[in-house]
Design an enzyme around this catalytic site. Structure first.
Site, PDB file in Angstrom:
ATOM      1  N   GLY A 164       7.314  -3.053   4.733  1.00 58.96           N
ATOM      2  CA  GLY A 164       7.152  -4.403   5.253  1.00 58.96           C
ATOM      3  C   GLY A 164       6.557  -4.449   6.656  1.00 58.96           C
ATOM      4  O   GLY A 164       6.308  -5.533   7.174  1.00 58.96           O
ATOM      5  N   SER A 190       3.376   7.007  -1.574  1.00 63.19           N
ATOM      6  CA  SER A 190       2.737   6.076  -2.518  1.00 63.19           C
ATOM      7  C   SER A 190       1.417   5.577  -1.958  1.00 63.19           C
ATOM      8  O   SER A 190       1.138   5.683  -0.766  1.00 63.19           O
ATOM      9  CB  SER A 190       3.666   4.905  -2.787  1.00 63.19           C
ATOM     10  OG  SER A 190       4.054   4.325  -1.567  1.00 63.19           O
ATOM     11  N   ARG A 191       0.617   5.067  -2.864  1.00 65.66           N
ATOM     12  CA  ARG A 191      -0.561   4.314  -2.444  1.00 65.66           C
ATOM     13  C   ARG A 191      -0.118   2.869  -2.227  1.00 65.66           C
ATOM     14  O   ARG A 191       0.951   2.456  -2.667  1.00 65.66           O
ATOM     15  CB  ARG A 191      -1.620   4.333  -3.547  1.00 65.66           C
ATOM     16  CG  ARG A 191      -2.248   5.707  -3.752  1.00 65.66           C
ATOM     17  CD  ARG A 191      -3.428   5.556  -4.701  1.00 65.66           C
ATOM     18  NE  ARG A 191      -3.975   6.836  -5.111  1.00 65.66           N
ATOM     19  CZ  ARG A 191      -4.824   7.558  -4.369  1.00 65.66           C
ATOM     20  NH1 ARG A 191      -5.217   7.119  -3.189  1.00 65.66           N
ATOM     21  NH2 ARG A 191      -5.281   8.706  -4.811  1.00 65.66           N
ATOM     22  N   ALA A 192      -0.980   2.078  -1.575  1.00 64.06           N
ATOM     23  CA  ALA A 192      -0.665   0.674  -1.350  1.00 64.06           C
ATOM     24  C   ALA A 192      -0.524  -0.063  -2.673  1.00 64.06           C
ATOM     25  O   ALA A 192      -1.308   0.155  -3.593  1.00 64.06           O
ATOM     26  CB  ALA A 192      -1.778   0.032  -0.529  1.00 64.06           C
ATOM     27  N   VAL A 193       0.487  -0.917  -2.795  1.00 65.82           N
ATOM     28  CA  VAL A 193       0.552  -1.842  -3.925  1.00 65.82           C
ATOM     29  C   VAL A 193       0.202  -3.236  -3.401  1.00 65.82           C
ATOM     30  O   VAL A 193      -0.781  -3.828  -3.794  1.00 65.82           O
ATOM     31  CB  VAL A 193       1.943  -1.827  -4.599  1.00 65.82           C
ATOM     32  CG1 VAL A 193       1.969  -2.816  -5.757  1.00 65.82           C
ATOM     33  CG2 VAL A 193       2.284  -0.436  -5.083  1.00 65.82           C
ATOM     34  N   SER A 195       0.347  -3.693   0.132  1.00 61.64           N
ATOM     35  CA  SER A 195       0.040  -3.506   1.560  1.00 61.64           C
ATOM     36  C   SER A 195      -1.416  -3.036   1.703  1.00 61.64           C
ATOM     37  O   SER A 195      -2.063  -2.691   0.726  1.00 61.64           O
ATOM     38  CB  SER A 195       0.986  -2.467   2.151  1.00 61.64           C
ATOM     39  OG  SER A 195       0.611  -1.170   1.741  1.00 61.64           O
ATOM     40  N   THR A 199       0.853   5.575   2.683  1.00 61.51           N
ATOM     41  CA  THR A 199       0.643   6.862   3.368  1.00 61.51           C
ATOM     42  C   THR A 199      -0.377   7.712   2.609  1.00 61.51           C
ATOM     43  O   THR A 199      -1.201   8.398   3.224  1.00 61.51           O
ATOM     44  CB  THR A 199       1.982   7.605   3.508  1.00 61.51           C
ATOM     45  OG1 THR A 199       2.855   6.801   4.316  1.00 61.51           O
ATOM     46  CG2 THR A 199       1.804   8.952   4.181  1.00 61.51           C
ATOM     47  N   ASP A 252      13.311  -7.906  -4.204  1.00 59.87           N
ATOM     48  CA  ASP A 252      13.563  -6.473  -4.172  1.00 59.87           C
ATOM     49  C   ASP A 252      15.076  -6.308  -4.040  1.00 59.87           C
ATOM     50  O   ASP A 252      15.590  -5.996  -2.980  1.00 59.87           O
ATOM     51  CB  ASP A 252      12.828  -5.847  -2.969  1.00 59.87           C
ATOM     52  CG  ASP A 252      12.748  -4.331  -3.096  1.00 59.87           C
ATOM     53  OD1 ASP A 252      13.318  -3.775  -4.045  1.00 59.87           O
ATOM     54  OD2 ASP A 252      12.128  -3.702  -2.221  1.00 59.87           O
ATOM     55  N   LYS A 284      11.742  -7.071   5.288  1.00 60.58           N
ATOM     56  CA  LYS A 284      12.547  -7.137   4.071  1.00 60.58           C
ATOM     57  C   LYS A 284      14.000  -7.438   4.384  1.00 60.58           C
ATOM     58  O   LYS A 284      14.668  -8.152   3.663  1.00 60.58           O
ATOM     59  CB  LYS A 284      12.462  -5.802   3.320  1.00 60.58           C
ATOM     60  CG  LYS A 284      11.303  -5.750   2.350  1.00 60.58           C
ATOM     61  CD  LYS A 284      11.429  -4.582   1.404  1.00 60.58           C
ATOM     62  CE  LYS A 284      10.119  -4.413   0.656  1.00 60.58           C
ATOM     63  NZ  LYS A 284      10.094  -3.166  -0.107  1.00 60.58           N
TER      64      LYS A 284
END
Lengths: 492, 492
Positions: A164, A190-193, A195, A199, A252, A284
Site C-alpha cells: 500500500g 511478486s510482480r505488480a498487480v 501497484s 519488487t 483484504d 491498508k
C-alpha cells in the site's frame, strides 16, 4: 452425452465447458452448472457456459486448464463440489475445521469453484472473520498445494510488506545487507498487480527474475541469496486465486492476508520473517491500534507454524524513496547502495535489515555493511548470478524520456501525499509494463512549499502515455498543499 | 486506444470486452478491469477478458449485451462503479441508504457488476442481513427498473409461494376460483430454474404462456385473469440476476427473498397478495418460529409498500399433489378442477383461495365455486383466451411413455419424503424440458407400506433419459421407509 472436444481460448483461467445451447438444453445444463467430462479412461470437471455461436452442436469447447481433454468425450451433469457447502457454513458464521479448509483450498487450486463461489468465500471471511485456528489451518492448507523450496540450513531469513506504500523498494537493499552478514535469504517477490511496480518488476530492470527451482538453488548456493519472481515457482498458488477475488472489491480480510503471507513464507522454506506493517490514513491498516493487533496475530499464527515472526510497524502515509515505477525505483535502490539515494529508503531498509539480523541472532551492523560498500558489492554479485550486468550504476538508469513536472499552485505546507493516487497515476503513465514510466516525488508531508515549486514529475516512454497521465493528473490531487492560514480541511 | 469492434458469443449475459493480450497489456488492462468504450458519440462500459486467440490485435470482441457497439471504437480504462463501494459497505455491516441501494440495483440491471462483485453483495446480505428499511428501499429500487403492469381496478389479487415443495401447482386452481368470484388476478409466474416445473411450464402444457403486455391486458380484460410467464414481460428483471448468484450457493437471504417477491408483485400492479410459506425439514424455512417471523416481516414490508400482504404457513415436508413435472402436474390440476385429483392439491388450493378471497373482501365460497364446476369452466375460458384447447381433459394428458416404478424393499412406515431428491430426480428424467418427464409419487409421510408396494414411478420421454434417472435413483432414497421396530435413525 457424447461430444467432440476442442480447446478454445476465451481469456479465462477457469476450466470452462462451452456447450451449444441445443446440447446444453438436451443435457439440462444451466450456466455455472458443473459437468463431468470423461475421455480415454480419465475424468475431470468443468463449469458450463452456453453459446449459440462459438461451438456447433456436437462439439464441446474447453478452456486452457482443460487443454488435456480431447477427442470423443462423455459429458454428464455433476453436482456442486462439497467445498461449496463449507463456504455456506462460513457465511453462516460457523467455524470451519482443518479438513473443510483443506477441501476449499484444493477446489480453489483445481479451479473447481466459480467466481460466484470464490467471491462468497472471500466475502464470508471478510464479514465473519477467521479464528486463529482457522487461519492456521488455512495457511497450512495453502502451503500444502504447489511447490516448496527446501534449504539445508537452520536459519532462512525472509521479509514481507503488507503493501500500500508507493516506492518502498527496501527488499533488494535488505537482501544485500542480510546475505552479506552471512544469513541465507532466498527472496521470492511478486510482480505488480494493482501497484506500479512489484519488487520483481524493479529487480527485472537489473537482471533476470524468472528461474526454475534448480536455478534458484544454484544462485542461493553461490551468493547466499536471490531476488526472483515467486510466480515462476508456483509457491502457494491458491493465494493468486484469492487475490483475484479480493481485488475487484478492494478488500483484504485479515485472516486471508495472514494465510496468504505466511503460506508463501512456509512454501519458501523461511524460518525467520520480518513483516512490515505500514499504517496510516489511506494505508491498508489505518490506525496504530489495528497495526498492533495485526502484528500480534501474525506472531501468534507464526508460533503455530513454528516460524519466528517479527513485525515492524512503519509509516504508511508517505511514499518511501523518490521514484515510483520499475526503473525509477531501481535507480533509488542502487543510489542507496552506492551511499546516496533518498533518506527515507535508506533509513527504512537499514532499520528492517537490523531487525531481521537481530531476529536471526546475528551480531552485525547493517549500517556498517551498507556504508562500507560491502552491501553494494554483494548486490552486484547477486545481479551477476541472475544474469545481469554487475557494473550497472544508478546514473546508468534513465527513466522514460517524455516527462512533465507538476508544480504547486499556491504557497503553503504539503498536508497530504496520497499513495493510492500516486500509484494510479504511475500506472496511467505506463508502469509497470513500460519500465521507464512512473513518477519522481519531490515533496513529503510537512514540507514548506513556495508557489511554483516542483511537486512531482511524471515520466512516460511515449508522448501519448504522457498525455493520458497528465489529463488523469488533472482530476487528482496526489500531493495536497494547504495554505498556512487554513484550519478547515473541508466544509460539507 | 482505437480498435475495431466485433460481436462475439461466448455464452454469457455479461457485457464483456475481449482484448488480445497484446492490446490489453498496452492498455494496462487486467481481467475484470472495466473499460469505457466510445463510438459514434456514444459511450458504455464493459468488463475486460484477455485472450490470445479469440480476437486478433487491433480487434475488440464484445458480447451480446454490447451488440450495439460497432465499427471503430475508442477504449480507455474506467474505474470501478461506485456501487462496488456500497457493496463493501454492506460487507462492513453498515446500513445502506435508499440512494445506495438504487445505485446497486441500477448497476446490476445494466450488468455493470462482475460475478465476484454481485456474489459479494448477495453474500454480504446473507451474512449481515438487511434492515426493514433497507428491504423496503431495495424492493422499491428493484420494481423501479424494468416494466410495470397497470390495472384500472381497486383490487388486484396475487399469490406467491416461496417454494421448495415438489408438485404444489395450486396457482392455476386458485386463479380459476378467484377470478370466477369476480376478483381480477393477472398471474405472472416463473419457469423452473432449479425445480422440475414452474407454474409457467405447467401452464404451457395447456396453452401459450408468452405474451406481450398488450396481449396480457386483452386476456385479463376478457377473462378477469391470466396465467402467463413473467419472464416475457421484464417485471423486476434484477431479481433474475440476483437469483443467478444465489443458486450456486443455495442461499436465499431473507431480505433478498422479500425484495424479490414483493418487487415482482409491485411491478405486476398487485394490491392484495397471499404468500405461501411452506416450512419443515428440507424446506427453505425449517421451523415454525422462523416461518412466523418471515410472515411478520413480509407483512411489515408490505405495509411500507402499501400492499396488503397475508401469509399462509403450510406443510413443506411432503410434495403436494401426486405428479412432479409439467404434464404430470397439469394432469393433477385439471383433475382437481374436474372434481377429482389428489386431496393434498385440492385442499391446499381451496384454503389459499379462501384466504385470498377473504383478504380481498369478497364473500364467496371457494369450495362451492370448485365443486359446482364453475372454476373448471372459468379455467377453460382462460386456456382458450391464451390460445389453448378449452376442451382438454385430465385423461387426455399422457406422461412420457418410458417408465419404471420403484417399490418398497421392506415393510414399514413412510418416514420421510424428500422434496429436494424428488425434484433432482424428476430433472434427471428430463423435466422441465421434456414436458412429459417427471415422477408420480404414491406415498406420503406416515403411510403404512408393505414389501413391494409402489413408492414412486419415474416417467421419461426417451429410454436413455429413463436409464439415467434410474441409475441416479439408485444413489438416492427420496422416499424412506422405516421398519416399525426402528427407534434410531442413524448411528454415527
Amino acid at each position: 452425452m457424447r461430444l467432440e472436444a476442442t480447446t478454445i481460448d476465451i481469456g479465462t483461467s477457469r476450466p470452462l465447458v462451452l456447450l451449444n445451447t441445443f446440447d446444453a438444453d438436451e443435457l439440462g445444463a444451466h450456466p455455472l452448472d458443473r459437468v463431468r467430462i470423461g475421455w480415454e479412461g480419465e475424468t475431470t470437471t468443468g463449469i458450463v457456459k452456453r453459446t449459440d455461436e462459438l461451438v456447433e452442436p456436437g462439439i464441446v469447447g474447453v478452456t486452457e486448464p482443460l487443454h488435456h481433454v480431447h477427442g470423443d468425450v462423455g459429458i454428464t451433469l455433476a453436482g456442486t463440489p462439497p467445498s461449496v457447502r463449507c463456504v455456506r457454513k462460513k457465511l453462516d458464521d460457523v467455524e470451519l475445521g482443518r479438513a473443510e479448509l483443506e477441501r476449499i483450498v484444493r477446489d480453489v487450486h483445481e479451479h473447481r469453484l466459480s467466481d460466484v463461489e470464490l467471491s462468497a468465500f472471500v466475502s464470508a471471511v471478510y464479514a465473519n472473520g477467521l479464528s486463529l485456528a482457522e487461519t492456521k489451518h488455512l495457511t497450512e492448507a495453502m502451503s500444502g498445494v504447489g511447490q516448496r523450496l527446501q534449504w539445508d540450513r537452520p536459519v532462512v531469513a525472509d521479509k514481507h510488506s503488507i503493501g500500500g506504500v508507493a516506492g518502498n523498494c527496501v527488499t533488494p537493499i535488505m537482501v544485500a545487507i542480510v546475505t552479506e552478514a552471512g544469513v541465507t535469504m532466498p527472496k521470492t517477490s511478486s510482480r505488480a498487480v494493482t501497484s506500479p511496480a512489484g519488487t520483481a518488476d524493479v529487480m527485472e530492470v537489473l537482471s533476470d527474475v524468472e528461474f526454475s527451482i534448480d536455478e534458484i538453488e544454484r544462485i542461493v548456493t553461490d551468493t547466499n541469496g536471490c531476488l526472483v519472481w515467486g510466480g515462476g515457482v508456483d509457491l502457494s498458488p491458491v493465494d493468486d486465486e484469492i487475490i483475484r477475488a479480493e481485488n475487484p472489491l478492494s478488500i483484504d480480510p485479515e485472516g486471508l492476508l495472514m494465510a496468504s503471507v505466511l503460506s508463501k513464507k512456509q512454501s519458501a522454506g523461511s524460518t525467520n520473517v520480518v513483516i512490515d506493517i505500514p499504517y496510516g490514513e489511506g494505508a491498508k491498516v489505518e490506525s496504530l491500534v489495528a497495526a498492533r493487533e495485526l502484528a500480534d496475530d501474525f506472531k501468534r499464527v507464526g508460533d503455530h507454524l513454528e516460524m519466528d515472526v517479527s513485525c515492524a510497524i512503519t509509516h504508511g502515509t508517505d511514499p518511501i524513496g523518490r521514484g515510483i515505477g520499475p526503473v525509477l525505483e531501481a535507480r533509488d535502490v542502487l543510489a542507496v547502495l552506492e551511499g546516496n539515494g533518498p533518506d527515507s529508503l535508506r533509513l527504512k531498509s537499514l532499520r528492517l535489515a537490523e531487525m531481521l539480523l537481530e531476529h536471526c541472532g546475528v551480531d552485525a551492523s547493517a549500517t556498517e555493511i551498507l556504508d562500507s560498500g560491502k552491501a553494494l558489492e554483494q548486490f552486484r554479485t547477486i545481479v551477476a548470478a541472475q544474469g545481469g550486468d554487475p557494473d550497472v550504476e544508478s546514473t546508468d538508469l534513465e527513466p522514460g524520456e517524455e516527462s512533465t513536472t507538476v508544480r504547486a499552485d499556491r504557497a503553503g505546507i504539503t498536508s497530504r501525499v496520497d499513495n493510492r493516487q500516486l500509484s494510479d497515476l504511475a500506472r496511467r503513465a505506463g508502469a509497470p509494463r513500460d519500465s521507464g514510466a512512473g513518477l519522481v516525488v519531490h515533496r513529503t508531508v510537512g514540507d514548506e512549499v513556495e508557489l511554483g515549486d516542483r511537486l512531482y514529475t511524471i515520466h512516460a516512454e511515449t508522448e501519448s502515455k504522457l498525455e493520458e497521465a497528465v489529463s488523469f493528473a488533472d482530476q487528482l490531487e496526489p500531493i495536497r498543499v494547504r495554505s498556512k492560514a487554513d484550519a478547515l480541511i473541508e466544509r460539507r
